[in-house]
Motif scaffolding. Structure first.
Motif, PDB file in Angstrom:
ATOM      1  N   GLY A   1      34.598  40.998  39.515  1.00  0.00           N
ATOM      2  CA  GLY A   1      33.747  40.614  38.282  1.00  0.00           C
ATOM      3  C   GLY A   1      32.294  41.099  38.557  1.00  0.00           C
ATOM      4  N   THR A   2      31.856  41.358  39.725  1.00  0.00           N
ATOM      5  CA  THR A   2      30.672  41.792  40.080  1.00  0.00           C
ATOM      6  C   THR A   2      30.303  43.181  39.610  1.00  0.00           C
ATOM      7  OG1 THR A   2      31.052  42.548  42.506  1.00  0.00           O
ATOM      8  CG2 THR A   2      30.523  40.287  42.010  1.00  0.00           C
ATOM      9  N   GLY A   3      31.555  44.087  39.524  1.00  0.00           N
ATOM     10  CA  GLY A   3      31.412  45.382  39.141  1.00  0.00           C
ATOM     11  C   GLY A   3      31.317  46.294  40.251  1.00  0.00           C
TER      12      GLY A   3
ATOM     13  N   ARG B   1      39.125  37.654  41.718  1.00  0.00           N
ATOM     14  CA  ARG B   1      38.370  37.958  40.363  1.00  0.00           C
ATOM     15  C   ARG B   1      37.103  37.764  40.213  1.00  0.00           C
ATOM     16  NH1 ARG B   1      42.838  34.107  36.927  1.00  0.00           N
ATOM     17  NH2 ARG B   1      44.280  35.755  36.510  1.00  0.00           N
ATOM     18  N   LYS B   2      36.385  36.895  41.053  1.00  0.00           N
ATOM     19  CA  LYS B   2      35.104  36.553  41.326  1.00  0.00           C
ATOM     20  C   LYS B   2      34.430  37.922  41.932  1.00  0.00           C
ATOM     21  CE  LYS B   2      31.112  33.947  41.511  1.00  0.00           C
ATOM     22  NZ  LYS B   2      30.547  32.681  40.664  1.00  0.00           N
TER      23      LYS B   2
ATOM     24  N   ALA C   1      40.194  42.340  36.316  1.00  0.00           N
ATOM     25  CA  ALA C   1      38.837  41.422  36.398  1.00  0.00           C
ATOM     26  C   ALA C   1      37.783  42.362  36.433  1.00  0.00           C
ATOM     27  CB  ALA C   1      39.030  40.567  37.681  1.00  0.00           C
ATOM     28  N   GLY C   2      38.067  43.656  36.440  1.00  0.00           N
ATOM     29  CA  GLY C   2      36.757  44.581  36.220  1.00  0.00           C
ATOM     30  C   GLY C   2      36.466  45.520  37.111  1.00  0.00           C
TER      31      GLY C   2
END
Length: 328
Positions: free
Chosen positions: A115-117, A111-112, A142-143
């Motif tokens: 989440g940075t894209g 997820r981390k 999460a993106g």
């Protein structure tokens, strides 16, 4: 640091596109009770925690320096994060995040990174298809918008008979939205056949441990590639890319063969003007300068409009339909 920079330079000079390190601290990656899962005859350390303690000296400042050196060498800097803090300081240094096979079930880390894209590359060693699907779903939610999957067998080294490269095709079929690659732990032969095979199976990302000296002690050197290996592999890869450049086929390279090696309908004997042509009068012979044998059934029953010599190639102006053929 000097050795790390040397490895970057050698990899870049041999044709690598990226140099990837690992960012971890022993206390964040393994408990003190973490048994070895590698070949202890090559690396005798019996605990993961103790092994990682030997090699976790780099911190944020060192990775920034490595990133600058990669930029100067003309290759991308990458480092696999093994904890959430590493994600934070690596984020501004890298174009893509790599998640190791052992962390494909590590939801907070996935997820981390997602989440940075930035695009994600996830190795799939020791994973089932449902576990891989779960990791892709977790990252997407999460993106993550771009996810690549690397087939991998988490054995150090991987015996040739255990490499299971057919899984590349499975991953391409099951995850068509993902780029598929291969992370290799097979002991290299002269041209790294495992990577060659992966390339021909459609792997678009190839990862392999890299060293300047395969005889050094440790868990990785003995199954890593060196500069010579990479040069040899890239030479073969360049050749393969020429051979398998694109799907489809251009016939321009075979124009002479189409014209001279294919066949025409040829007179097997003399045929006089007005004769109705029967099958026993014909034979198919090279070259393809006359009527093609694909029209064999159309020629039979036609009438010769000129005298046709034995072994002459039939042309359409030599024949015409009979009245019976016209009526039909």
């Amino acid at each position: 640091m000097d050795l790390a920079k040397r490895l970057i330079d050698e990899a870049a000079q041999a044709g690598a596109h990226a140099a990837k390190f690992q960012s971890y601290k022993a206390g964040k990656i393994a408990s003190r009770n973490s048994p070895a899962y590698w070949d202890t005859s090559k690396e005798p350390t019996e605990s993961q925690y103790k092994l990682f303690q030997k090699y976790d000296g780099f911190g944020e400042a060192e990775y920034k320096e490595l990133a600058r050196h990669c930029d100067a060498a003309g290759v991308d800097f990458l480092s696999t994060p093994f904890d959430l803090d590493a994600v934070d300081f690596l984020d501004p240094l890298m174009p893509v995040f790599k998640i190791a096979s052992a962390d494909i079930t590590n939801v907070p880390l996935i997820r981390k990174c997602a989440g940075t894209g930035k695009p994600l590359i996830m190795s799939t060693g020791a994973s089932t298809l449902p576990e891989i699907e779960f990791a892709v779903k977790t990252a997407t939610e999460a993106g993550a918008e771009s996810i690549s999957l690397l087939h991998c067998v988490l054995n150090y080294p991987t015996p040739v008979e255990h490499s299971q490269l057919g899984m590349i095709r499975v991953l391409k079929r099951v995850f068509p939205e993902c780029a598929i690659g291969y992370s290799d732990h097979v002991v290299p032969d002269k041209t790294i056949s495992s990577l060659e095979a992966a390339l021909l199976l459609g792997a678009s990302i190839l990862e392999k441990h890299f060293t300047h000296d395969k005889t050094l002690p440790g868990n990785d050197h003995y199954h890593a590639m060196d500069r010579t290996d990479l040069v040899n592999f890239n030479a073969k890869a360049s050749l393969y890319k020429q051979m398998v450049s694109k799907e489809g086929k251009s016939l321009s390279y075979e124009a002479a063969a189409r014209l001279h090696a294919r066949r025409s309908i040829v007179a097997a004997r003399e045929i006089t003007t007005g004769e109705v042509i029967t099958e026993d009068m014909l034979i198919a012979k090279r070259p393809a300068h006359g009527i093609s044998p694909v029209f064999w059934d159309d020629v039979i029953g036609q009438k010769a409009t000129v005298d046709i010599g034995e072994d002459d190639l039939l042309q359409w102006n030599m024949i015409s339909p009979t009245s019976a053929t016209v009526r039909s």
